[in-house]
Scaffold this motif. Structure first.
Motif, mmCIF file in Angstrom:
data_model
loop_
_atom_site.group_PDB
_atom_site.id
_atom_site.type_symbol
_atom_site.label_atom_id
_atom_site.label_comp_id
_atom_site.label_asym_id
_atom_site.label_seq_id
_atom_site.Cartn_x
_atom_site.Cartn_y
_atom_site.Cartn_z
ATOM 1 N N PHE A 70 -14.362 -0.609 11.879
ATOM 2 C CA PHE A 70 -14.862 -0.480 10.292
ATOM 3 C C PHE A 70 -13.410 -2.079 9.776
ATOM 4 C CE2 PHE A 70 -17.574 2.867 10.750
ATOM 5 C CZ PHE A 70 -18.280 3.023 9.966
ATOM 6 N N ASN A 71 -12.260 -1.846 10.667
ATOM 7 C CA ASN A 71 -10.851 -2.524 9.864
ATOM 8 C C ASN A 71 -11.242 -4.033 9.347
ATOM 9 O OD1 ASN A 71 -10.887 -3.937 12.468
ATOM 10 N ND2 ASN A 71 -8.984 -3.723 12.733
ATOM 11 N N TRP A 72 -12.727 -4.222 9.749
ATOM 12 C CA TRP A 72 -13.476 -5.944 8.803
ATOM 13 C C TRP A 72 -13.341 -5.987 7.534
ATOM 14 C CZ3 TRP A 72 -17.899 -5.651 6.988
ATOM 15 C CH2 TRP A 72 -18.892 -4.831 7.250
ATOM 16 N N LEU A 73 -13.596 -4.833 6.943
ATOM 17 C CA LEU A 73 -13.816 -4.047 5.524
ATOM 18 C C LEU A 73 -12.580 -4.189 4.739
ATOM 19 C CD1 LEU A 73 -16.418 -0.702 6.229
ATOM 20 C CD2 LEU A 73 -17.058 -3.090 4.892
ATOM 21 N N TRP A 74 -12.051 -3.854 5.213
ATOM 22 C CA TRP A 74 -10.345 -4.346 4.598
ATOM 23 C C TRP A 74 -9.455 -5.810 4.887
ATOM 24 C CZ3 TRP A 74 -10.654 -0.197 7.100
ATOM 25 C CH2 TRP A 74 -9.808 0.516 8.356
ATOM 26 N N ALA A 75 -9.989 -6.409 5.760
ATOM 27 C CA ALA A 75 -10.155 -6.998 6.252
ATOM 28 C C ALA A 75 -9.249 -8.285 4.932
ATOM 29 C CB ALA A 75 -10.227 -8.466 7.408
ATOM 30 N N ASP A 393 -12.472 -19.251 11.788
ATOM 31 C CA ASP A 393 -11.882 -20.684 10.919
ATOM 32 C C ASP A 393 -10.713 -19.774 9.891
ATOM 33 O OD1 ASP A 393 -11.823 -21.788 8.668
ATOM 34 O OD2 ASP A 393 -13.656 -21.642 7.725
ATOM 35 N N ARG A 394 -9.957 -20.598 10.366
ATOM 36 C CA ARG A 394 -8.651 -20.650 9.847
ATOM 37 C C ARG A 394 -8.188 -20.182 9.025
ATOM 38 N NH1 ARG A 394 -4.639 -21.716 14.048
ATOM 39 N NH2 ARG A 394 -6.208 -22.264 15.824
ATOM 40 N N THR A 395 -9.081 -20.264 7.299
ATOM 41 C CA THR A 395 -9.250 -20.316 6.614
ATOM 42 C C THR A 395 -9.138 -18.395 6.330
ATOM 43 O OG1 THR A 395 -9.927 -22.073 5.538
ATOM 44 C CG2 THR A 395 -9.848 -20.604 4.311
ATOM 45 N N TYR A 396 -10.025 -17.845 7.167
ATOM 46 C CA TYR A 396 -9.598 -16.541 6.749
ATOM 47 C C TYR A 396 -9.350 -15.799 8.199
ATOM 48 C CZ TYR A 396 -12.845 -17.730 3.104
ATOM 49 O OH TYR A 396 -13.081 -18.573 1.673
ATOM 50 N N THR A 397 -8.442 -16.442 9.103
ATOM 51 C CA THR A 397 -8.006 -15.520 10.600
ATOM 52 C C THR A 397 -8.152 -14.300 10.737
ATOM 53 O OG1 THR A 397 -6.654 -17.683 10.210
ATOM 54 C CG2 THR A 397 -6.300 -16.402 12.129
ATOM 55 N N ALA A 398 -7.696 -13.787 9.598
ATOM 56 C CA ALA A 398 -7.901 -12.011 9.576
ATOM 57 C C ALA A 398 -8.884 -11.860 9.007
ATOM 58 C CB ALA A 398 -6.360 -11.541 8.889
ATOM 59 N N THR A 399 -9.385 -11.837 8.458
ATOM 60 C CA THR A 399 -10.919 -11.226 8.509
ATOM 61 C C THR A 399 -11.820 -11.787 9.473
ATOM 62 O OG1 THR A 399 -10.678 -11.416 6.132
ATOM 63 C CG2 THR A 399 -13.016 -11.036 6.767
ATOM 64 N N HIS A 400 -11.778 -12.706 9.962
ATOM 65 C CA HIS A 400 -12.864 -13.449 11.696
ATOM 66 C C HIS A 400 -12.867 -12.909 12.150
ATOM 67 C CE1 HIS A 400 -14.596 -17.464 9.332
ATOM 68 N NE2 HIS A 400 -15.053 -16.426 8.562
ATOM 69 N N TYR A 401 -11.120 -12.750 13.223
ATOM 70 C CA TYR A 401 -10.481 -12.007 14.070
ATOM 71 C C TYR A 401 -11.524 -10.638 14.230
ATOM 72 C CZ TYR A 401 -8.748 -10.856 18.246
ATOM 73 O OH TYR A 401 -8.815 -10.152 19.482
ATOM 74 N N ALA A 402 -10.717 -10.234 12.918
ATOM 75 C CA ALA A 402 -11.008 -8.833 12.387
ATOM 76 C C ALA A 402 -12.570 -8.477 12.928
ATOM 77 C CB ALA A 402 -10.466 -8.305 11.380
ATOM 78 N N LEU A 403 -13.203 -9.403 12.742
ATOM 79 C CA LEU A 403 -15.242 -8.951 11.759
ATOM 80 C C LEU A 403 -15.261 -8.815 13.171
ATOM 81 C CD1 LEU A 403 -17.887 -8.847 10.583
ATOM 82 C CD2 LEU A 403 -17.665 -11.359 10.149
ATOM 83 N N MET A 404 -14.993 -10.109 14.612
ATOM 84 C CA MET A 404 -16.079 -10.126 15.581
ATOM 85 C C MET A 404 -15.003 -8.886 16.672
ATOM 86 S SD MET A 404 -16.400 -13.914 16.023
ATOM 87 C CE MET A 404 -14.805 -14.660 15.676
#
Length: 469
Positions: A70-75, A393-404
């Motif tokens: 679930f960490n993509w929720l707050w990524a 996408d480098r604009t949202y590096t943390a969020t995209h990687y965390a999501l996947m």
């Protein structure tokens, strides 16, 4: 002759990627990321088991690991929120890591002051806090690792994935060796609360990692911040006004929706769904085995020292070697092919544990099963990490990687939480416990669980848009 020289130069160029200075920083990030898994999946399970908690209870309390799913929720918040004062001193990414490390350190102290028999809810809650801090830390370390490599450096990304996985296994395996040896030693000298003392000892590792982190060069996040501001401005323009409330609203909308819009826009909705489904399925079988492996070793009569040597020690050395092999193979032959081969091998080695269960206690068979499992786990993990890293996408590096990454973690943690329940039910149905048939059937099940993801990957392989070389 000229063709041979070209191939030799290409090979040397590939090998040189692993020795770049930035790879040492990636290694440290992996160590920081891997160590908390020792606490959640090794130490906590044995601690509870040795305090007379059932395998079913151990399996269900491992649900705290669902946090990683679930960490993509707050990524998105981690991508954008700056820690007051600390961010200006040591940078955006490092400041988040330091705060999470501090939370884990305090949690270890709390574990050291409590007993699961007397305060199981406190122990479980602290475990959940460790999982949340660790999951948040994963968001940052993965983003920082990806940002060490240029956007177009796909070979370096695969090399970095290999180094990151080596770091992760270093944190997990060496941390596991230290944890098990310290606990074993304290138990043998009759320390009453040896697990609690062990947790207090492990705070030294947290402190050492934070000291090493301070040698990172200052990060440059201006480009990422500018792109995020552009997204906010587009939203603000659509809102049709510019005041404090609309600015805050634009920031919230951009933070939450921006990463998802970017993901599906770049991949296409259909392919995006295919990717999400594959990520959800791929690691379930491996995790189902992993959750119960230490309990299985204990039930088979192996000591903590045996587990430390074979599962953590030899396994660690093999993991280092074959993580590099897997990373190198991904660079030279293509990620999709590497993932399919790794998945087949990963499923097949699960059957060795069935053989061990049927044969009985055997150090040779135990070592063989563990080492081959470590090999396939190392290869599959590194190609999986590289696969995800290329898609962000480098604009949202943390969020995209965390999501996947979270999708894979969510799937395996939800289903693997029932691993102890399945073993207990199989034991109930099995009347011949001396042959450990319940464990043998369990590992066959884990073998079968890997197959659907491989079939699905084969179906979508031509739709991923990833070059085979």
């Amino acid at each position: 002759m000229i063709e041979i020289d070209i191939k030799k130069q290409s090979l040397l160029k590939t090998l040189s990627l692993y020795f770049e200075k930035r790879m040492s920083r990636v290694l440290l990030l992996g160590i920081i990321q891997g160590f908390p898994f020792v606490l959640i999946y090794t130490a906590l399970g044995l601690w509870l088991r040795e305090n007379e908690f059932s395998r079913t209870q151990v399996g269900f309390i491992s649900l705290i690991g669902i946090t990683y799913g679930f960490n993509w929720l707050w990524a998105p918040l981690v991508d954008r929120i700056r820690i007051p004062w600390l961010t200006d001193k040591i940078g955006h990414r490092r400041s988040w890591i330091v705060i999470m490390q501090l939370i884990i350190l305090i949690s270890l102290v709390l574990w050291g002051l409590n007993s699961p028999k007397e305060n199981i809810w406190i122990v479980g809650l602290v475990g959940l806090i460790i999982a949340i801090a660790s999951a948040t830390q994963d968001i940052v370390t993965d983003a920082l690792r990806i940002e060490q490599v240029g956007k177009t450096e796909q070979a370096s990304m695969s090399a970095g994935a290999g180094v990151m996985v080596i770091g992760w296994f270093t944190g997990y395996k060496v941390g596991g060796i230290i944890t098990l040896f310290v606990a074993d030693y304290l138990e043998k000298i009759d320390v009453q609360n040896f697990w609690q003392v062990t947790f207090l000892f492990l705070t030294i590792i947290i402190v050492a990692c934070n000291i090493a982190l301070m040698f990172f060069p200052a990060e440059n996040s201006i480009e990422r911040q500018n792109e995020q501001k552009k997204s906010d401005q587009l939203i603000l323009n659509k809102l049709g006004s510019s005041n404090s409330i609309s600015n805050i609203l634009a920031w919230i909308i951009g933070t939450i929706t921006g990463p998802f819009v970017s993901f599906f826009k770049s991949k296409g909705f259909k392919v995006g769904i295919y990717i999400i489904t594959f990520l959800f399925l791929f690691k379930i079988g491996e995790a189902f085995l992993g959750k119960m492996s230490v309990i299985f070793y204990d039930d088979m009569g192996f000591s903590k020292r045996d587990i430390a040597i074979y599962s953590k020690g030899y396994g660690y050395l093999i993991t280092i070697i074959f993580t590099m092999v897997g990373s190198f193979f991904a660079i030279r032959s293509g990620l999709v092919k590497a993932i399919i081969i790794a998945g087949i091998l990963m499923a097949s080695t699960n059957l060795l544990f069935s053989a061990l269960a049927l044969y009985g206690k055997s150090e040779l068979l135990f070592a063989t099963a563990v080492i081959l499992d470590e090999i396939t786990s190392a290869v599959s993990t590194v190609v999986f990490v590289a696969f995800i890293s290329i898609l962000v996408d480098r604009t949202y590096t943390a969020t995209h990687y965390a999501l996947m990454a979270s999708l894979a973690t969510f799937g395996k943690n939800v289903f693997s939480a029932f691993s102890g329940f399945v073993v207990d039910k199989l034991e109930f149905l099995n009347s011949n416990e001396s042959l450990h048939n319940d464990w043998a059937v369990f590992f066959v099940i884990t073998f079968l669980m890997v197959i659907p993801s491989l079939i699905f990957l084969w179906v979508i392989k031509d739709k991923l848009g990833i070059s085979e070389r």
